[in-house]
Write an enzyme that holds these catalytic residues in place. Structure first.
Site, short mmCIF file in Angstrom:
data_model
loop_
_atom_site.label_atom_id
_atom_site.label_comp_id
_atom_site.label_asym_id
_atom_site.label_seq_id
_atom_site.Cartn_x
_atom_site.Cartn_y
_atom_site.Cartn_z
N LYS A 86 0.83 -1.20 0.00
CA LYS A 86 0.00 0.00 0.00
C LYS A 86 0.87 1.26 0.00
CE LYS A 86 -3.92 1.84 2.70
NZ LYS A 86 -4.78 1.55 3.88
N SER A 161 -9.40 2.24 3.04
CA SER A 161 -8.39 2.92 2.26
C SER A 161 -7.47 1.97 1.49
CB SER A 161 -7.54 3.81 3.18
OG SER A 161 -6.90 3.05 4.18
N SER A 185 -10.33 -0.24 6.93
CA SER A 185 -9.60 -0.05 5.67
C SER A 185 -9.09 -1.33 5.03
CB SER A 185 -8.44 0.92 5.87
OG SER A 185 -8.92 2.23 6.03
#
Length: 481
Positions: A86, A161, A185
């Protein structure tokens, strides 16, 4: 699952599970280089439609794969398996933007300790997956790379996210993908994209911002296409790291072995359809999760609705969220903060304006909520709830403003199904449980006992078995409004 098998036109290697791919690597039947080239092909085929991994680093991956072939080199548990990281987490020599304009050209010289660990255990980084700015929010877009789109319907939000991570897994760009979770997330994008996302207990996975070392709510964790693959990745991520004050040694038994313990007939589920009335849930989502619970009961699991007092959950969560943002951002370079999107700046302002009474009340509420969940766990193995209260909305909507007939005021309100596990430090996982009438995947959230990842993974595998999962990889469904 009750949906026709979707079309898949990518490389055969990309359709393998992570467990299968690692098995081939160990037996020498495929090389890391071959997997990297297959992933690069699949990225080129799919990323123009979904924008899941805007910063690939295939040359770096090729160099890492070559290093794995050196004599006497220990290739680790992943044995050269390519994966995504990420874009909140530093990878040495790779552009790491955190989705914020002030870091658009930032290239770190060193990797986050978690990346170092993953690479030491045989993971090969393919690139950086897309995220909202500093991970704030569950719609994956930012001013640098734009939006990530849901591969099941590119008009829709993949959530966030860790939205780039979930989207890339669904279409076969990578076999595993790293993410992080505060308000859901890892769980929400897994639910929207039909994959598996696990939020571990605080301290089990060491990594992330050092200045938040004593913050328990934000955690790093694994995402994968199956429960077994998720367990494999968790095995790779865990271990004591003295650089992180909450880090603790893991159980020596592999989490992957726990998946084999799955036994539906002995599973006891405590059902929280709307988390004791604290969470907003649309009627169609409630029906999906009710049906899933019925299916589990018909398969032999014990399912009972539980009614703990979860009042104050949202308040406790928001105070802790505010403390996180205040800790991370109070002393950040003003030139970086100047470019923050409005919702991120509001997070920071809320945190900086907290009163002592807010903090004390939050701690007292969290302690009570923990006791309430422990009372439930005296009777059940896991708690089950929606991952999120609504199905995916159009990608242009930054946040959902009405759920369950309630008008929402804050950009995180629509994610409140994910707040309980975060507030009280429990592990939680999202696993697919079928499809909506529109053909979109639906995720079920399972919340485990404290530091109970092994039992949680076994329970998730039970659910996966009942619903015929995991879902196969597929070509993005490119749709137009």
């Amino acid at each position: 699952m009750t949906r026709e098998t979707p079309t898949y036109t990518g490389p055969d290697l990309c359709a393998l599970s992570a467990v299968e791919a690692v098995g081939l690597l160990r037996r020498g039947e495929v090389s890391p280089a071959e997997l990297i080239e297959a992933a690069a092909t699949r990225h080129a085929q799919t990323d123009p439609a979904i924008n899941a991994m805007p910063t690939p680093c295939f040359d770096r991956a090729r160099a890492a794969a070559q290093a794995l072939t050196k004599p006497d080199d220990d290739r680790g548990a992943l044995h050269g398996l390519p994966l995504g990281i990420k874009d909140l987490t530093s990878v040495a020599g790779v552009r790491t933007t955190c989705g914020t304009p002030g870091l658009a050209k930032y290239v770190p010289e060193t990797s986050d300790p978690l990346v170092e660990l993953i690479e030491a255990r045989g993971g090969v980084v393919l690139g950086k997956t897309n995220t909202p700015e500093f991970g704030a929010g569950a719609n994956t877009f930012n001013a640098i790379f734009g939006p990530t789109r849901n591969p099941w319907d590119t008009r829709l939000n993949p959530a966030g996210s860790s939205g780039g991570a979930a989207a890339q897994l669904a279409v076969g760009q990578a076999w595993l993908s790293h993410g992080s979770d505060h308000g859901g997330s890892l769980r929400t994008p897994a639910a929207y994209c039909g994959v598996v996302g696990l939020r571990p207990s605080p301290g089990l996975v060491a990594g992330g911002p050092a200045q938040a070392g004593y913050i328990t709510e934000g955690v790093q964790g694994p995402m994968a296409r199956s429960v077994a693959d998720c367990a494999l990745f968790l095995d790779t991520m865990t271990g004591y790291d003295p650089r992180y004050p909450l880090s603790y040694p893991r159980d020596p038994a592999p989490y992957l072995a726990a998946v084999d313990r799955a036994e539906v007939s002995t599973l006891r589920i405590g059902y929280l359809p709307d988390l004791g009335g604290e969470s907003a849930v649309d009627l169609d989502m409630r029906r999906h999760i009710d049906d899933a619970m019925q299916r589990m009961a018909e398969a032999g699991a014990s399912v009972e609705e539980v009614t703990p007092d979860l009042s104050g959950m949202r308040r406790a969560y928001y105070v802790q969220r505010g403390l996180l943002w205040a800790s991370l951002m109070r002393d950040i370079d003003p030139a970086i903060r100047k470019g923050f999107k409005q919702t991120l700046e509001e997070n920071v302002q809320v945190g900086l304006s907290m009163r002592m009474d807010d903090i004390v009340d939050s701690q007292l509420i969290r302690s009570r909520l923990y006791d309430e969940t422990q009372d439930c766990f005296a009777q059940v193995d896991v708690l089950a709830a929606p991952v999120v209260g609504c199905m995916p909305h159009p990608v242009e909507e930054e946040w959902v403003r009405r759920v369950g007939g309630k008008d929402l005021d804050f950009y995180m309100d629509w994610l409140d199904c994910g707040f309980l596990a975060t507030a009280v430090g429990l592990p939680a996982i999202s696993v697919p449980v079928g499809f909506s009438p529109d053909g979109l995947p639906v995720g079920l959230q399972l919340i485990g006992k404290p530091r109970g990842e092994a039992d949680l993974l076994a329970a998730a595998r039970c659910v996966e078995q009942v619903f015929g999962g995991p879902l196969p990889v597929f070509d993005p469904n490119v749709t137009h409004s």
